[in-house]
Design a protein around this motif. Sequence first.
Motif, PDB file in Angstrom:
ATOM      1  N   GLY A 125       8.314  60.286  50.541  1.00 12.69           N
ATOM      2  CA  GLY A 125       9.454  60.780  50.359  1.00 12.69           C
ATOM      3  C   GLY A 125       9.309  62.346  50.649  1.00 12.69           C
ATOM      4  N   THR A 126       8.367  62.721  51.332  1.00 12.42           N
ATOM      5  CA  THR A 126       7.998  64.066  51.784  1.00 12.42           C
ATOM      6  C   THR A 126       7.457  64.132  53.169  1.00 12.42           C
ATOM      7  OG1 THR A 126       5.633  64.352  51.145  1.00 12.42           O
ATOM      8  CG2 THR A 126       7.576  64.971  49.473  1.00 12.42           C
ATOM      9  N   TYR A 127       7.696  65.475  53.848  1.00  9.44           N
ATOM     10  CA  TYR A 127       7.197  65.391  55.250  1.00  9.44           C
ATOM     11  C   TYR A 127       6.711  66.880  55.529  1.00  9.44           C
ATOM     12  CZ  TYR A 127      11.510  67.716  56.396  1.00  9.44           C
ATOM     13  OH  TYR A 127      12.607  68.576  56.563  1.00  9.44           O
ATOM     14  N   ALA A 128       5.930  67.008  56.468  1.00  6.88           N
ATOM     15  CA  ALA A 128       5.325  68.532  57.068  1.00  6.88           C
ATOM     16  C   ALA A 128       5.644  68.242  58.720  1.00  6.88           C
ATOM     17  CB  ALA A 128       4.240  69.016  56.829  1.00  6.88           C
ATOM     18  N   ASP A 129       6.750  68.957  59.104  1.00 13.36           N
ATOM     19  CA  ASP A 129       7.012  68.697  60.749  1.00 13.36           C
ATOM     20  C   ASP A 129       6.379  69.616  61.484  1.00 13.36           C
ATOM     21  OD1 ASP A 129       8.531  71.038  59.987  1.00 13.36           O
ATOM     22  OD2 ASP A 129      10.415  70.222  60.687  1.00 13.36           O
ATOM     23  N   ASP A 130       5.516  70.715  60.794  1.00 16.97           N
ATOM     24  CA  ASP A 130       4.895  71.538  61.775  1.00 16.97           C
ATOM     25  C   ASP A 130       3.643  71.965  61.345  1.00 16.97           C
ATOM     26  OD1 ASP A 130       4.414  73.450  64.001  1.00 16.97           O
ATOM     27  OD2 ASP A 130       6.173  74.819  63.091  1.00 16.97           O
ATOM     28  N   GLU A 131       2.589  72.354  62.147  1.00 13.23           N
ATOM     29  CA  GLU A 131       1.261  72.935  61.707  1.00 13.23           C
ATOM     30  C   GLU A 131       1.430  74.189  60.805  1.00 13.23           C
ATOM     31  OE1 GLU A 131      -1.219  73.865  65.153  1.00 13.23           O
ATOM     32  OE2 GLU A 131      -1.706  71.731  65.280  1.00 13.23           O
ATOM     33  N   GLY A 132       0.463  74.373  59.750  1.00 14.95           N
ATOM     34  CA  GLY A 132       0.444  75.512  58.795  1.00 14.95           C
ATOM     35  C   GLY A 132       1.447  75.436  57.839  1.00 14.95           C
ATOM     36  N   MET A 133       1.860  74.351  57.307  1.00 11.80           N
ATOM     37  CA  MET A 133       2.860  74.408  56.331  1.00 11.80           C
ATOM     38  C   MET A 133       2.132  74.417  55.007  1.00 11.80           C
ATOM     39  SD  MET A 133       5.609  73.777  57.869  1.00 11.80           S
ATOM     40  CE  MET A 133       6.851  73.333  56.637  1.00 11.80           C
ATOM     41  N   PRO A 134       2.644  75.540  53.907  1.00  9.82           N
ATOM     42  CA  PRO A 134       1.888  75.509  52.647  1.00  9.82           C
ATOM     43  C   PRO A 134       2.430  74.466  51.807  1.00  9.82           C
ATOM     44  CG  PRO A 134       3.788  77.106  52.991  1.00  9.82           C
ATOM     45  CD  PRO A 134       3.494  76.366  54.374  1.00  9.82           C
ATOM     46  N   THR A 135       3.534  73.800  51.839  1.00  9.79           N
ATOM     47  CA  THR A 135       3.972  72.730  50.695  1.00  9.79           C
ATOM     48  C   THR A 135       4.669  71.585  51.999  1.00  9.79           C
ATOM     49  OG1 THR A 135       5.959  73.811  50.513  1.00  9.79           O
ATOM     50  CG2 THR A 135       4.351  74.280  48.990  1.00  9.79           C
ATOM     51  N   CYS A 136       4.713  70.424  51.548  1.00 13.79           N
ATOM     52  CA  CYS A 136       5.449  69.380  52.237  1.00 13.79           C
ATOM     53  C   CYS A 136       7.117  69.476  51.662  1.00 13.79           C
ATOM     54  CB  CYS A 136       4.951  67.888  51.763  1.00 13.79           C
ATOM     55  SG  CYS A 136       3.132  67.711  52.190  1.00 13.79           S
ATOM     56  N   ALA A 137       7.839  69.336  52.657  1.00  9.62           N
ATOM     57  CA  ALA A 137       9.236  69.312  52.260  1.00  9.62           C
ATOM     58  C   ALA A 137       9.795  68.023  51.680  1.00  9.62           C
ATOM     59  CB  ALA A 137      10.083  69.808  53.343  1.00  9.62           C
ATOM     60  N   LEU A 138      10.768  67.976  50.951  1.00 13.72           N
ATOM     61  CA  LEU A 138      11.062  66.700  50.365  1.00 13.72           C
ATOM     62  C   LEU A 138      12.493  66.130  51.556  1.00 13.72           C
ATOM     63  CD1 LEU A 138      12.088  67.671  46.847  1.00 13.72           C
ATOM     64  CD2 LEU A 138      10.335  65.893  47.512  1.00 13.72           C
ATOM     65  N   CYS A 139      12.345  64.658  51.718  1.00 14.12           N
ATOM     66  CA  CYS A 139      13.507  64.296  52.407  1.00 14.12           C
ATOM     67  C   CYS A 139      14.725  64.621  51.875  1.00 14.12           C
ATOM     68  CB  CYS A 139      13.435  62.808  52.576  1.00 14.12           C
ATOM     69  SG  CYS A 139      11.882  62.281  53.503  1.00 14.12           S
ATOM     70  N   GLN A 140      15.993  64.876  52.478  1.00 11.63           N
ATOM     71  CA  GLN A 140      17.315  65.269  52.246  1.00 11.63           C
ATOM     72  C   GLN A 140      17.895  64.141  51.712  1.00 11.63           C
ATOM     73  OE1 GLN A 140      18.208  68.684  51.471  1.00 11.63           O
ATOM     74  NE2 GLN A 140      16.140  68.617  51.725  1.00 11.63           N
ATOM     75  N   PRO A 141      19.079  63.932  50.830  1.00 15.19           N
ATOM     76  CA  PRO A 141      19.695  62.968  50.516  1.00 15.19           C
ATOM     77  C   PRO A 141      20.407  62.261  51.867  1.00 15.19           C
ATOM     78  CG  PRO A 141      20.378  64.565  49.021  1.00 15.19           C
ATOM     79  CD  PRO A 141      19.579  65.325  49.974  1.00 15.19           C
ATOM     80  N   GLY A 142      20.379  60.910  52.076  1.00 13.98           N
ATOM     81  CA  GLY A 142      20.727  60.275  53.319  1.00 13.98           C
ATOM     82  C   GLY A 142      19.428  60.054  54.196  1.00 13.98           C
ATOM     83  N   GLU A 143      18.413  60.488  53.657  1.00 12.64           N
ATOM     84  CA  GLU A 143      17.175  60.326  54.397  1.00 12.64           C
ATOM     85  C   GLU A 143      15.999  59.586  53.361  1.00 12.64           C
ATOM     86  OE1 GLU A 143      17.372  64.211  57.273  1.00 12.64           O
ATOM     87  OE2 GLU A 143      16.103  64.246  55.404  1.00 12.64           O
ATOM     88  N   TYR A 144      14.876  58.993  54.328  1.00 14.27           N
ATOM     89  CA  TYR A 144      13.977  58.592  53.224  1.00 14.27           C
ATOM     90  C   TYR A 144      12.647  58.467  54.284  1.00 14.27           C
ATOM     91  CZ  TYR A 144      13.889  54.236  55.820  1.00 14.27           C
ATOM     92  OH  TYR A 144      13.919  53.055  56.888  1.00 14.27           O
ATOM     93  N   GLN A 145      11.468  58.330  53.561  1.00 14.74           N
ATOM     94  CA  GLN A 145      10.329  58.200  53.803  1.00 14.74           C
ATOM     95  C   GLN A 145       9.359  57.334  53.293  1.00 14.74           C
ATOM     96  OE1 GLN A 145       7.649  57.742  56.433  1.00 14.74           O
ATOM     97  NE2 GLN A 145       8.839  59.469  57.336  1.00 14.74           N
ATOM     98  N   PRO A 146       8.894  56.534  53.815  1.00 18.68           N
ATOM     99  CA  PRO A 146       8.198  55.228  52.835  1.00 18.68           C
ATOM    100  C   PRO A 146       6.700  55.703  52.995  1.00 18.68           C
ATOM    101  CG  PRO A 146       8.937  54.202  54.848  1.00 18.68           C
ATOM    102  CD  PRO A 146       9.464  55.651  54.932  1.00 18.68           C
TER     103      PRO A 146
END
Length: 131
Positions: free
Chosen positions: A40-61
């Motif tokens: 339900g979360t992701y980090a799309d770049d190096e150096g992220m301090p927190t993982c971002a939540l998937c937005q409505p209309g998206e998912y991540q299993p």
Amino acid sequence: CQAGTFSGATGLAAATECSPCPRGSACSTGATEPATCNPGTYADDEGMPTCALCQPGEYQPDANATSCLVCPVASFCPGLGSTSPTPCPGGTHSNATGLEFQAQCTTVASGFWAPTGSQFPKACPASWTIW
């Protein structure tokens, strides 16, 4: 180490001795190792301090993700941080991707039916009684 970086070593002389947090994980201030992003979360770049939540209309299993997936046809992904799509309920259908709400699933017209998770409605057999 600063947020977005980590190091398991002790006695570091400078913040430059810390490594950037890898994609798919996050590193808070003082991290000794990267924290894997949860489903339900992701980090799309190096150096992220927190993982971002998937937005409505998206998912991540999956854990350790670098992006979210678009909610597939005949389903919706409500709210932030969805981990799986929810199929459009029986009696509704959808040919669109990225739906955010159940209300975006289309109700079948009279004389048609659709089981749960239908992309298109089906005509009722002639033997069925329509009320």
